[in-house]
Design an enzyme around this catalytic site. Structure first.
Site, PDB file in Angstrom:
ATOM      1  N   CYS A  89      36.318  39.681  38.744  1.00 37.83           N
ATOM      2  CA  CYS A  89      37.500  39.997  37.950  1.00 37.83           C
ATOM      3  C   CYS A  89      38.725  40.097  38.844  1.00 37.83           C
ATOM      4  CB  CYS A  89      37.301  41.215  37.060  1.00 37.83           C
ATOM      5  SG  CYS A  89      37.495  42.768  37.847  1.00 37.83           S
ATOM      6  N   ASP A 123      39.560  41.959  41.476  1.00 39.60           N
ATOM      7  CA  ASP A 123      40.120  43.185  42.002  1.00 39.60           C
ATOM      8  C   ASP A 123      39.262  43.714  43.136  1.00 39.60           C
ATOM      9  OD1 ASP A 123      41.923  43.023  39.974  1.00 39.60           O
ATOM     10  OD2 ASP A 123      40.891  44.451  38.681  1.00 39.60           O
ATOM     11  N   CYS A 156      45.535  42.848  40.135  1.00 41.85           N
ATOM     12  CA  CYS A 156      46.623  42.615  39.206  1.00 41.85           C
ATOM     13  C   CYS A 156      47.544  43.834  39.125  1.00 41.85           C
ATOM     14  CB  CYS A 156      46.054  42.306  37.836  1.00 41.85           C
ATOM     15  SG  CYS A 156      45.020  43.626  37.204  1.00 41.85           S
ATOM     16  N   CYS A 165      40.272  48.537  35.637  1.00 42.52           N
ATOM     17  CA  CYS A 165      41.085  48.850  36.819  1.00 42.52           C
ATOM     18  C   CYS A 165      41.000  50.351  37.126  1.00 42.52           C
ATOM     19  CB  CYS A 165      42.547  48.468  36.600  1.00 42.52           C
ATOM     20  SG  CYS A 165      42.808  46.701  36.408  1.00 42.52           S
TER      21      CYS A 165
END
Lengths: 402, 301
Positions: free
Chosen positions: B35, B37, B62, B106
């Site tokens: 993803c 991260d 992001c 996140c």
């Protein structure tokens, strides 16, 4: 400085001349083209003219080979589903790993229904292996569907040659040319392409209008039924204003096709040369010798695309990214994965796509702000240390992955 | 573009505590490369008091990943390790005034980095306890792995089962096709076949739908019974619900625990309302009890 739009592969501004053409079809000639009264009598003529304008841009033999649809996605679904309905004994489909989801999702669905889908891989520069393709062609294949140009990298596939090869084996050939039409010249009457999809909003016509080109004589089964519109091949009242707008947009695209391949290309070339010169650890993805003139897709290593886009947006610049986060999915772009671009670069890809509405001063502005944006984000990155990536980045930073 | 809160933007554009802490004595490195991260959290912990003196982050990710990292460092500075260990991903999301469901992971990454750093300080090895899959239910941020596990563990057979056990599919319902695909896959692995008309699994079907007219008391009891059946799912997420009052066709409830102030509370209430209407066979509106206070001027506990 006014805002800069470099996301023309996503969608384009409608040309003001196109809007002007459309307005009377909302306010005066709003009759149903099938009706017999004066509110409708200009509509049929408008549609016919638009059909000819589309025909001129793609160079097909007859204007009756143009079927107006609601979008590129509808054209793609119609093409594939028509091919398998018309040839129920053929249970294989050939496509590529880098197609648009409008093709891949339909293939995924058909795979569940028992079809064999051959998804051809690409190399690191996004190119297909035509020998492998040749070996896949057989009497069992219902349709080959290969995009003319890739939406992310702009890489052009040799669809004319591939259509010839398919035709020699008696296999139907479709191309999703949504990104290619209007950007590179084409003359379908001299090819063996049986079906082609195009979309209005990629070439300065409005959203919600598309075309399926269907070569005369190609076996066909309509997807939408229930009316005589488009000669029974696509039922549903014609979106007359948008069709007329698309016609005008095609006329303009033909007019500007040289400009696209000289001036627009020059802007793209200057931007990518400037960026790759100024910024370390970035590279252009795709087949750089065989690309659309308006597209560049650059991977900025060790930083993430959505962050770049947010900072670009703050600077008034619109672009797009192949990073996972911009789409809300967990995977980076399937096109980057297919080209075997490392994750740390795939997540940092930014696509700049130009149109005839851009100018060189905008290129200079991007060149002015981009190095700072990349540097800012690299300062936050665990893969970056001072002036360069940490030594052996994959080992130096090896987090526990969830 | 995502609908990020001002707080997310603030932390993204002006991140706090970016970079590594120079003489750090605790480091946590976690990530989810697919993803996109990854986060390294470095802490300077006072050895006597175990108070976090400094915290720094380095994030590859992001906008919301950077904002989550930034706000995390702000939350934990000055806390003892024991206090910091209690910080949840919801705390991080709350401090950011909410995150889009697709971006909740996140905040999870932030919590995991913190736990990894604490384990690192204490000389323990931190192991990740969850795997992340493709997001299926966007209303409640439930991913494919979670659904698959629940289908396996609880022998779920229908979309309704999945909704009852995970909440997935209980909001806008547009993910039902994806949930069916997961059911088909898992059931095929178990040698069974997916049948959309299968009877829901035990334990949640015991409440019979209302057929005859009810007295007021029976009706309230029935509503209570439905809420009881939904509580385990809420409690699994650290939340809870209690019935406060029924006035006409409106049921007033208190959302407590993690549900209180959760940005998903409105969706949860919609899910409860849906379930109530199915059982009661009449239109029932579920409203937070705080609204009742305004309307009828009753003191709500």
């Amino acid at each position: 400085m006014k805002d800069i739009y470099l996301d023309n592969n996503a969608t384009t501004k409608v040309d003001p001349a196109v809007v002007d053409m459309m307005i009377p079809y909302f306010l005066e000639q709003y009759g149903n083209p099938s009706s017999i009264h004066k509110f409708a009598d200009g509509v049929a003529k408008g549609l016919k003219h638009a059909r000819q304008q589309v025909q001129a841009l793609i160079g097909c033999e007859h204007d009756s080979e143009i079927i107006f649809t609601s979008c590129g996605t509808e054209s793609n679904s119609t093409a594939i589903l028509s091919a398998i309905k018309a040839q129920p004994n053929k249970k294989e489909i050939i496509t590529t790993t880098v197609e648009h989801p409008a093709i891949l999702s339909v293939c995924d669905m058909l795979e569940k229904e028992g079809y064999t889908i051959h998804r051809m891989p690409v190399d690191k520069a996004g190119r297909l292996n035509l020998n492998a393709y040749k070996n896949l062609l057989s009497n069992n294949v219902a349709i080959v569907s290969v995009m003319w140009a890739n939406n992310e990298t702009g890489t052009i596939f040799p669809v004319e040659e591939m259509a010839d090869m398919a035709n020699a084996e008696g296999v139907m050939f479709h191309t999703d040319a949504v990104q290619a039409v209007g950007k590179i010249p084409m003359n379908l009457q001299y090819t063996k392409i049986d079906m082609l999809s195009l979309s209005g909003h990629k070439l300065h016509a409005p959203k919600g209008i598309g075309v399926l080109y269907l070569r005369r004589g190609t076996r066909y089964r309509a997807l939408l039924r229930g009316g005589h519109q488009e000669r029974g091949r696509r039922a549903g009242t014609e979106n007359s204003a948008s069709i007329v707008g698309l016609g005008k947009a095609c006329e303009l695209a033909l007019e500007f096709i040289k400009y696209e391949n000289t001036q627009v290309k020059a802007m793209r070339d200057r931007l990518e040369r400037g960026l790759t010169d100024q910024i370390p650890h970035c590279f252009i993805t795709g087949d750089i010798y065989n690309r659309l003139p308006n597209t560049t897709d650059i991977a900025f290593e060790y930083i993430e695309g959505e962050s770049i886009l947010m900072l670009l947006n703050k600077a008034g610049i619109a672009a797009s990214s192949g990073s996972a986060c911009t789409s809300g999915s967990l995977e980076p772009s399937h096109v980057m994965r297919a080209m075997d671009i490392p994750y740390t670069a795939a997540h940092g890809t930014i696509r700049f796509s130009f149109s005839r509405y851009n100018d060189m001063s905008e290129v200079d502005e991007v060149l002015r702000v981009m190095p700072g944006i990349v540097a800012t984000l690299r300062k936050l990155s665990p893969y970056w240390d001072g002036n360069g990536p940490v030594a052996d980045p994959e080992k130096a930073f090896a987090p526990v992955y969830a | 573009m995502w609908d990020y809160s001002d707080k997310v933007k603030e932390h993204f554009f002006n991140p706090k505590n970016a970079g590594a802490v120079v003489d750090a004595n605790a480091t946590g490195e976690v990530g989810s490369i697919s993803c996109g991260d990854a986060l390294r959290l470095t802490l300077k912990v006072d050895d006597d008091s175990e108070i976090i003196l400094e915290a720094g982050f380095q994030t590859f990710g992001c906008g919301s990943a950077i904002a989550s990292s930034s706000v995390l460092t702000e939350i934990i500075k000055g806390m003892t390790l024991d206090e910091a260990a209690k910080v949840t991903n919801q705390d991080i999301a709350d401090q950011l005034e909410g995150l889009p469901p697709e971006k909740m992971h996140c905040s999870v990454m932030g919590r995991e980095a913190l736990q990894a750093a604490i384990a690192n300080y204490r000389g323990e090895v931190w192991t990740d306890d969850h795997e992340e899959g493709a997001l299926i239910c966007k209303c409640f941020a439930i991913d494919a792995v979670m659904i698959e596990e629940m289908v396996w563990a609880n022998k779920l057979r229908t979309v309704e089962d999945v909704t009852n056990f995970t909440k997935a599919g209980g909001g806008c319902a547009s993910c039902h096709e994806d949930i069916e695909a997961i059911l088909e896959k898992v059931l095929a692995e178990k040698g069974e076949k997916f049948d959309p008309t299968a009877a829901p699994v035990e334990a949640i079907t015991k409440i019979a739908a209302v057929k005859a007219p009810l007295t007021n008391l029976q009706r309230i009891k029935k509503i209570e019974q439905v809420l009881e059946s939904l509580r385990p799912a809420l409690m699994a997420d650290g939340g809870d619900v209690e019935l406060v009052e029924v006035l006409g066709n409106t049921a007033y409830v208190n959302m407590t625990g993690a549900c209180n102030g959760c940005q998903m509370a409105a969706m949860t209430i919609a899910g409860i309302q849906q379930r109530l209407m199915e059982v009661m066979g009449e239109f029932i509106k579920v409203v937070p009890a705080s609204e009742m206070k305004k309307l009828v001027n009753i003191e709500v506990v």
